[in-house]
Every structure is written in C-alpha cells, then in structure tokens.
Design an enzyme around this catalytic site. Structure first.
Site, PDB file in Angstrom:
ATOM      1  N   CYS A  58      19.665  19.399 -24.231  1.00  0.00           N
ATOM      2  CA  CYS A  58      19.934  17.808 -23.924  1.00  0.00           C
ATOM      3  C   CYS A  58      19.392  17.096 -25.084  1.00  0.00           C
ATOM      4  CB  CYS A  58      19.202  17.675 -22.493  1.00  0.00           C
ATOM      5  SG  CYS A  58      17.509  18.177 -22.485  1.00  0.00           S
ATOM      6  N   ASP A 186      23.008  10.616 -18.640  1.00  0.00           N
ATOM      7  CA  ASP A 186      22.236  11.820 -18.649  1.00  0.00           C
ATOM      8  C   ASP A 186      23.187  13.026 -19.209  1.00  0.00           C
ATOM      9  OD1 ASP A 186      21.266  14.334 -17.799  1.00  0.00           O
ATOM     10  OD2 ASP A 186      20.972  13.972 -15.582  1.00  0.00           O
ATOM     11  N   HIS A 188      23.280  16.328 -19.135  1.00  0.00           N
ATOM     12  CA  HIS A 188      23.041  17.625 -18.494  1.00  0.00           C
ATOM     13  C   HIS A 188      24.388  17.760 -17.949  1.00  0.00           C
ATOM     14  CE1 HIS A 188      18.975  16.660 -19.267  1.00  0.00           C
ATOM     15  NE2 HIS A 188      18.545  17.794 -19.245  1.00  0.00           N
TER      16      HIS A 188
END
Length: 231
Positions: A58, A186, A188
């Site tokens: 990440c 994000d 992810h």
C-alpha cells in the site's frame, strides 16, 4: 452527513483512473472550508501493474499515485515523468543506503519516511514530515496544516500510522461546525479496471470523519513541498 467524493475519469492511461480533482463537499449543511488536491493524477492500487502486492504494497501504491500527480502537474521539470515501479523504489532505497540489499525483491512495506526519500530521489521534491501523536489530535494539529498545504501546494499527501498502519492518500480536507473530514484515496483495492464513479461508490475514494481514525494510534503525514506555481 458526510461530503461526497467524485472522480472524473481520464482516458489518457488505460486501466488507471486519472482525474481533474475530486471531492464534492456541498452535502455538508453547515458552513465549511474545503481544500483539495489540484490537478490530474492516477489511482494506483494493489495489483494495478500486474504485481500482486496485497498485504504489503500500500505504501508503494500511495507513492506512485503521488508521483503521477507530480508528473502531470510540476512543469516543465517533472512533466510526463512516470511513477517508479515497486522494484525501482526498492532499488532506490537500497542505493540511498536506507535499506540493505536483502530488501530487493522483498515484500517489506514502507511508510511516510521512505516516501519522502523516494520523492526526493526520483523527482527532487523535498517533503515535510508531520507527526501527530494520536488520532485524537488530528483536528488540532493536522487540519489547518492540510488546509494550508492544499491551498499552497495542491499536492496529495501520504498518511500512515502505528496501530492504523495502512497507508492512505489524503486528497482533501473539509471543516465545518460538525467537525472535519479527510478525503481518503485508499490503495487497498485489488481487482480489474474500475469504471467511472466506481471507486467512490465502493468506498475506495471517500470522505472520512476524523473520529473514524484510530484515536490511540499516532499518525505520520508526508507533505511534498512543490513549488507554489507548479502548473
């Protein structure tokens, strides 16, 4: 009610999502101040280049998203310079003697400090590192700094923590009588190409109330110090 985020798709690069800014904060009913990233960038996420980096990549993906913004928006010095790959980032950190040679090809994660080194190494952009002792201090010690950063620099910010150690991109801040929100992108997500608007519908780009962050975790922020007149 939280503000909404919107992603305007770009056709310039196939499977990655580019945009000209995101974050519609008008749904907040109270008076507010909103400061956002300015300019195009690409959304880098788990597996977006074919490398399966789930569980550790990440930080690399957030750096790549930030680097793509630099490539679009810092002209002419950095214009069109592509983001470094994960192997290139690892090689750079070894070359700078921040990591041992065993780091090459590993699944070791990296954070905001490494991000500052990488952006300086590849783009000659210095970064400011901001340490927040707990999530409960974000309102007091980070919000105004972020308003000033987006107003002056317009560049994405990387955020990571201790107990909340998942890297995330900060792409805006919104403050009203009910408190403040951060616009989080994000990295992810893992899967195929996202259609227009799908990232925010599925929660990968969304406003997060500060109270939703881990109140007992410290947080570090990496703020690239781009020139004021970068475009």
């Amino acid at each position: 009610m939280a503000p909404s985020a919107s992603l305007a798709p770009s056709a310039r690069f196939g499977p990655l999502i580019g945009n000209e800014g995101l974050g519609d904060a008008r749904r907040l009913s109270d008076p507010l101040q909103t400061s956002l990233v300015k300019g195009d960038y690409h959304y880098y996420h788990y597996g977006c280049d074919g490398q399966d980096d789930r569980g550790w990549g990440c930080g690399y993906r957030t750096i790549q998203t930030m680097a793509s913004w630099l490539g679009y928006n810092v002209k002419p010095r950095i214009e069109n310079k592509p983001p470094p790959s994960i192997p290139e980032i690892q090689q750079a950190l070894v070359s700078m003697m921040d990591k041992p040679s065993s780091f090459l090809g590993s699944n070791e994660w990296i954070g905001t400090f490494e991000a500052s080194l990488v952006l300086s190494y590849f783009y000659d952009v210095p970064c400011k590192l901001l340490h927040i002792r707990s999530g409960g201090e974000l309102e007091q010690n980070a919000v105004e700094e972020l308003h000033q950063h987006f107003g002056k620099r317009g560049c994405p910010v990387m955020m990571g923590g201790e107990r909340d150690n998942s890297s995330k991109g900060v792409f805006g801040v919104c403050t009203g009588a009910a408190g403040s929100y951060l616009l989080i992108v994000d990295p992810h997500y893992y899967g195929g190409q996202l259609e227009s608007g799908e990232a925010q519908r599925r929660g990968w780009a969304s406003w997060k109330r500060l109270a939703s962050f881990n109140q007992s975790s410290f947080y570090n922020l990496c703020l690239p110090q781009t020139d004021r007149n970068h475009t």
